[in-house]
Design a protein around this motif. Structure first.
Motif, PDB file in Angstrom:
ATOM      1  N   MET A 126     -11.554  -7.518 -21.456  1.00  0.00           N
ATOM      2  CA  MET A 126     -10.065  -7.428 -20.804  1.00  0.00           C
ATOM      3  C   MET A 126      -9.393  -6.648 -21.609  1.00  0.00           C
ATOM      4  O   MET A 126      -9.082  -6.882 -22.793  1.00  0.00           O
ATOM      5  CB  MET A 126      -9.666  -8.926 -20.945  1.00  0.00           C
ATOM      6  CG  MET A 126     -10.313  -9.816 -19.933  1.00  0.00           C
ATOM      7  SD  MET A 126      -9.787  -9.413 -18.161  1.00  0.00           S
ATOM      8  CE  MET A 126     -10.821 -10.854 -17.239  1.00  0.00           C
ATOM      9  N   ARG A 130      -5.839  -5.775 -22.950  1.00  0.00           N
ATOM     10  CA  ARG A 130      -4.121  -6.315 -23.035  1.00  0.00           C
ATOM     11  C   ARG A 130      -3.363  -5.628 -24.131  1.00  0.00           C
ATOM     12  O   ARG A 130      -2.549  -4.597 -23.681  1.00  0.00           O
ATOM     13  CB  ARG A 130      -4.116  -7.903 -23.102  1.00  0.00           C
ATOM     14  CG  ARG A 130      -4.624  -8.535 -21.723  1.00  0.00           C
ATOM     15  CD  ARG A 130      -3.781  -8.409 -20.548  1.00  0.00           C
ATOM     16  NE  ARG A 130      -4.537  -8.888 -19.475  1.00  0.00           N
ATOM     17  CZ  ARG A 130      -5.273  -8.493 -18.566  1.00  0.00           C
ATOM     18  NH1 ARG A 130      -5.600  -7.170 -18.655  1.00  0.00           N
ATOM     19  NH2 ARG A 130      -5.438  -9.262 -17.411  1.00  0.00           N
ATOM     20  N   LYS A 184      -2.163 -18.529 -20.488  1.00  0.00           N
ATOM     21  CA  LYS A 184      -2.086 -17.023 -20.476  1.00  0.00           C
ATOM     22  C   LYS A 184      -0.648 -16.801 -21.579  1.00  0.00           C
ATOM     23  O   LYS A 184      -0.715 -15.552 -22.049  1.00  0.00           O
ATOM     24  CB  LYS A 184      -1.912 -16.590 -19.160  1.00  0.00           C
ATOM     25  CG  LYS A 184      -3.238 -16.582 -18.424  1.00  0.00           C
ATOM     26  CD  LYS A 184      -3.054 -15.855 -17.152  1.00  0.00           C
ATOM     27  CE  LYS A 184      -4.489 -16.041 -16.049  1.00  0.00           C
ATOM     28  NZ  LYS A 184      -4.354 -15.382 -15.053  1.00  0.00           N
ATOM     29  N   SER A 212      -9.366 -15.870 -20.395  1.00  0.00           N
ATOM     30  CA  SER A 212      -9.248 -14.793 -19.402  1.00  0.00           C
ATOM     31  C   SER A 212     -10.635 -14.296 -19.038  1.00  0.00           C
ATOM     32  O   SER A 212     -10.936 -14.092 -18.018  1.00  0.00           O
ATOM     33  CB  SER A 212      -8.317 -13.709 -19.669  1.00  0.00           C
ATOM     34  OG  SER A 212      -7.090 -14.230 -19.778  1.00  0.00           O
ATOM     35  N   ARG A 218     -12.700 -16.818 -17.384  1.00  0.00           N
ATOM     36  CA  ARG A 218     -12.362 -16.898 -15.827  1.00  0.00           C
ATOM     37  C   ARG A 218     -12.948 -15.659 -15.113  1.00  0.00           C
ATOM     38  O   ARG A 218     -13.645 -16.068 -14.060  1.00  0.00           O
ATOM     39  CB  ARG A 218     -10.763 -16.782 -15.653  1.00  0.00           C
ATOM     40  CG  ARG A 218     -10.122 -18.111 -16.380  1.00  0.00           C
ATOM     41  CD  ARG A 218      -8.669 -18.099 -16.058  1.00  0.00           C
ATOM     42  NE  ARG A 218      -7.951 -18.846 -16.502  1.00  0.00           N
ATOM     43  CZ  ARG A 218      -7.204 -18.791 -17.809  1.00  0.00           C
ATOM     44  NH1 ARG A 218      -7.287 -17.663 -18.510  1.00  0.00           N
ATOM     45  NH2 ARG A 218      -6.635 -19.865 -18.303  1.00  0.00           N
ATOM     46  N   THR A 224     -10.674 -10.233 -10.315  1.00  0.00           N
ATOM     47  CA  THR A 224     -10.166 -10.655 -11.398  1.00  0.00           C
ATOM     48  C   THR A 224      -8.584 -10.248 -11.532  1.00  0.00           C
ATOM     49  O   THR A 224      -7.954 -10.910 -11.880  1.00  0.00           O
ATOM     50  CB  THR A 224     -10.917 -10.529 -12.443  1.00  0.00           C
ATOM     51  OG1 THR A 224     -10.964  -8.939 -12.649  1.00  0.00           O
ATOM     52  CG2 THR A 224     -12.233 -11.056 -12.584  1.00  0.00           C
ATOM     53  N   GLU A 225      -8.233  -9.192 -10.970  1.00  0.00           N
ATOM     54  CA  GLU A 225      -6.684  -8.884 -10.869  1.00  0.00           C
ATOM     55  C   GLU A 225      -6.273  -8.755  -9.630  1.00  0.00           C
ATOM     56  O   GLU A 225      -5.684  -8.067  -9.160  1.00  0.00           O
ATOM     57  CB  GLU A 225      -6.680  -7.375 -11.523  1.00  0.00           C
ATOM     58  CG  GLU A 225      -7.307  -7.095 -12.904  1.00  0.00           C
ATOM     59  CD  GLU A 225      -6.192  -7.981 -13.990  1.00  0.00           C
ATOM     60  OE1 GLU A 225      -5.356  -8.348 -13.595  1.00  0.00           O
ATOM     61  OE2 GLU A 225      -7.117  -8.084 -15.158  1.00  0.00           O
TER      62      GLU A 225
END
Length: 733
Positions: free
Chosen positions: A300, A302, A487, A669, A672, A701-702
């Motif tokens: 991920m 970010r 989140k 995240s 998940r 996932t997005e």
């Protein structure tokens, strides 16, 4: 006659023109190409003529789809030119769209010339330099870039023309032989749009595309073809487009389905990368085994920082992934997932003393015994249903939507967050139902069973005491665990919540015994469990009664269980969440605006000399500014700085606050993503290849980004991916 390539000395002479060179095939021709493995850095990639002729078109398409490599670095390496030094400037990207920069070689390249240069032709100034060796004469770059472009008939402009013609599929030879009418273009658009709509629905729902038998006579052609047929049955225009379309351009084959998913994943990734831009970013990484027993890694991106689950192969300081990241970027900051840390605290408490260790052994036996067969599960569910009805009739529990749902006992797991608390909570709620099922097992058994012994254990005071103690302690940690998985939580708030939990545990140890023991007594009275006299003496646990060593019940339950469990969890919390030695996190905690920025003075003593002056001025201003008095956390402080434009006045302070907000707290995240992995790669889809699986995972996932994509952008990427047999209307894209 062969001429040497232009070297750096000859580059400075803008009038260099090479004679025609012999066309010599490269020694090692690449015969296979994976579009997902292209090398973006122009200083490290292969030349087009190094690929086999039959895949060169595919290679060009892949690079065109990615576009020129134009990194926007904070600063570029400087090269000395006599008494001065020069560097590449990212402002050149605006004037020269073809310009690329290689971070590996610190050199400039030409994207168009790389794609369409013709080996063996006469070389213009820098033609070979801008495709192979790289241009690095930053002192004369303004003139050198212009000279590379050259006149209207230069080789560079010839490559630009080839690039424009190549992107225009209507100029291809295939298109010249098969001229498309406006009607056929419209039909092609309808078919493509229908296939894309069906693909987007299946991707968003995590459903399979293909079927076992996709023939026209099959009763189940798979989700994709069945959905296309359903749309055709509901829309006459779509049905007409498929019926009248060419059999070699139906846009429903397996390759088209995968290409549409790839284009969707490309657009999702593009949105994420544009959102990140040149900002700081974090890397959240974890790995898990899928249904086909293959290791899958979720990454991920970010904001700045590293977040892992604490496994040795991830957080290893010498050979782990943390070390590899630090080798690339020594300023990357590692954060061990807070939720994983908390789970390690919970696991350690389950074996804090022999009594508690035995208690969880009995819990596992109870779960296994009551759930060993479908008959026992059904009996437990039925008993729980009747118990709920009786409590509703007596008014012991209230009615409400979503309350008192049917549930079952689950086995606690060391790697499943909150599973210990969930198991104990359900056992407490299903107490009478569990006892009934254990009694049934003992009565129906053909031989001796452990069910009778488990009933005796459940109805003992020690079992009830430890159950209520674990529910109390895990209730505190589970609340924190749920908050840590949010989140929108930042590192400063997470550290504050951890301190609150530590304070609650300390208070419970100092003055919580009386209230807790009263709660245990009430539970025992309600469940008809005998409460022993706390002044009676019992043998020391682990010692024979014959030794004569005894202690009181009060000492055993309070000193050897109650205090030991709380001390263990407090010690583990201090150990797992010990940030005192970490100056960076201490600095971030001092940014908290509570109590009129009371921690800022500590912050000033910890910071470097170069930003201390700016911080002192900043602290004085925010303490005098009434608008900052309403800030409750670091997030509101950052927003207030932007509103008052203080982030422009104090850029270093704002950068610190920004880093405090973007450091990862947990890898929830990523977890998940693994849950999504189980949906997409199921037992019936266990042979899905990695590329296809990755595209589906990115979109699933997005989903928020995926659902916001415009069909036109996806179709534009799909069209540019390779030459198509069909053509879209000119005004469509």
């Amino acid at each position: 006659m062969r001429r040497f390539l232009v070297d750096r000395a000859s580059i400075e002479n803008v009038n260099v023109v090479q004679q025609e060179a012999e066309l010599e095939p490269p020694p090692n021709v690449v015969n296979e190409f994976n579009p997902n493995e292209i090398v973006r850095d122009p200083g490290h990639r292969k030349q087009i003529n190094e690929y086999a002729p039959d895949i060169q078109d595919q290679v060009r398409r892949a690079y065109i789809l990615k576009g020129p490599m134009q990194p926007h670095l904070p600063s570029f390496p400087r090269t000395p030119f006599g008494s001065v030094s020069r560097a590449f400037s990212k402002s050149w990207y605006k004037n020269y769209t073809w310009l690329e920069y290689s971070e590996i070689k610190d050199a400039a390249y030409c994207f168009y010339c790389f794609l369409f240069k013709q080996p063996g032709r006469a070389e213009h100034f820098g033609f070979e330099v801008f495709t192979k060796s790289g241009y690095r004469d930053w002192k004369h770059a303004s003139q050198g870039l212009k000279d590379h472009v050259g006149s209207h008939n230069s080789l560079h402009n010839s490559c630009v023309k080839h690039y424009d013609d190549y992107n225009n599929q209507r100029q291809s030879v295939t298109s010249k032989f098969a001229k498309a009418t406006k009607e056929s273009e419209e039909l092609y658009k309808i078919r493509l749009t229908c296939s894309l709509d069906c693909s987007r629905y299946l991707i968003a729902q995590g459903m399979a595309f293909r079927g076992h038998d996709e023939s026209s006579t099959s009763l189940n052609k798979g989700n994709f073809r069945e959905m296309v047929d359903w749309v055709k049955s509901q829309n006459e225009q779509v049905r007409d487009a498929f019926d009248r379309g060419g059999k070699n351009c139906t846009m429903t084959c397996g390759d088209i389905q995968k290409e549409l998913a790839t284009c969707c994943a490309h657009e999702v990734t593009k949105v994420i990368m544009e959102e990140l831009g040149d900002r700081q970013f974090s890397v959240l990484i974890d790995e898990s085994r899928d249904i086909s027993v293959k290791e899958q890694m979720a990454v991920m991106l970010r904001i700045r920082g590293q977040g892992y689950d604490g496994a040795s192969n991830m957080r290893g300081e010498f050979n782990g992934l943390q070390r590899k990241i630090l080798d690339e970027n020594p300023y990357a900051f590692y954060v061990h997932c807070y939720a994983h840390r908390l789970q390690l605290v919970v696991v350690s408490v389950t074996s804090s003393c022999s009594s508690i260790h035995d208690f969880f052994e009995y819990i596992t036996l109870i779960v296994n015994t009551t759930s060993a067969s479908c008959k026992r599960r059904d009996a437990l569910t039925e008993a729980q249903h009747k118990d709920i009805l009786n409590k509703l009739e007596s008014g012991e529990i209230s009615r409400g939507r979503g309350l008192h749902q049917s549930s079952s006992l689950t086995r606690p797991g060391d790697t499943r967050w909150g599973s210990h608390h969930t198991t104990l909570l359900r056992l407490d709620q299903m107490w009478s139902s569990v006892l009934k099922v254990l009694s049934m097992v003992d009565e129906d058994g053909r031989g001796p069973s452990q069910a009778a012994g488990l009933i005796e254990k459940m109805e003992s005071f020690k079992f009830a005491f430890i159950l209520r103690l674990m529910l109390k302690l895990f209730g505190i940690t589970n609340e924190l665990s749920n908050i840590l998985q949010r989140k929108d939580l930042n590192i400063v708030n997470a550290m504050e919540l951890v301190d609150v939990v530590k304070a609650r545990l300390g208070t419970m140890r100092e003055s919580g015994w009386n209230n807790f023991f009263a709660d245990v007594q009430g539970f025992c009275v309600a469940k008809s469990i005998l409460v022993p006299n706390m002044d009676d003496e019992i043998p020391v646990r682990g010692r024979s009664r014959a030794e004569g060593r005894t202690i009181t019940n009060l000492h055993h339950y309070r000193a050897e269980i109650f205090y030991v469990a709380i001390d263990k969890i407090c010690v583990e919390m201090d150990h797992r969440f010990s940030e005192g030695s970490n100056i960076i996190l201490d600095c971030f905690s001092c940014l908290d605006p509570k109590n009129s920025f009371s921690k800022f003075d500590t912050f000033l003593m910890m910071t470097e000399e170069q930003i201390r002056d700016q911080l002192e001025t900043y602290v004085l201003q925010v303490r005098r500014n009434a608008s900052f008095s309403t800030c409750e956390d670091v997030q509101s402080l950052a927003m207030k700085m932007v509103q008052t434009e203080k982030h422009l006045v104090f850029p270093l302070v704002y950068k610190l606050i920004e880093l405090a907000l973007i450091l990862p707290v947990s890898t929830a995240s990523v977890e998940r993503a693994f849950s999504a992995m189980k949906i997409i790669k199921s037992k019936l889809r266990n042979k899905i290849n990695d590329v296809w699986f990755n595209d589906l995972m990115v979109c699933y996932t997005e989903r928020e980004i995926f659902k916001s994509l415009d069909d036109i952008d996806i179709i534009r990427t799909f069209t540019a991916k390779k030459s198509r047999k069909g053509h879209l209307p000119r005004n469509f894209i």
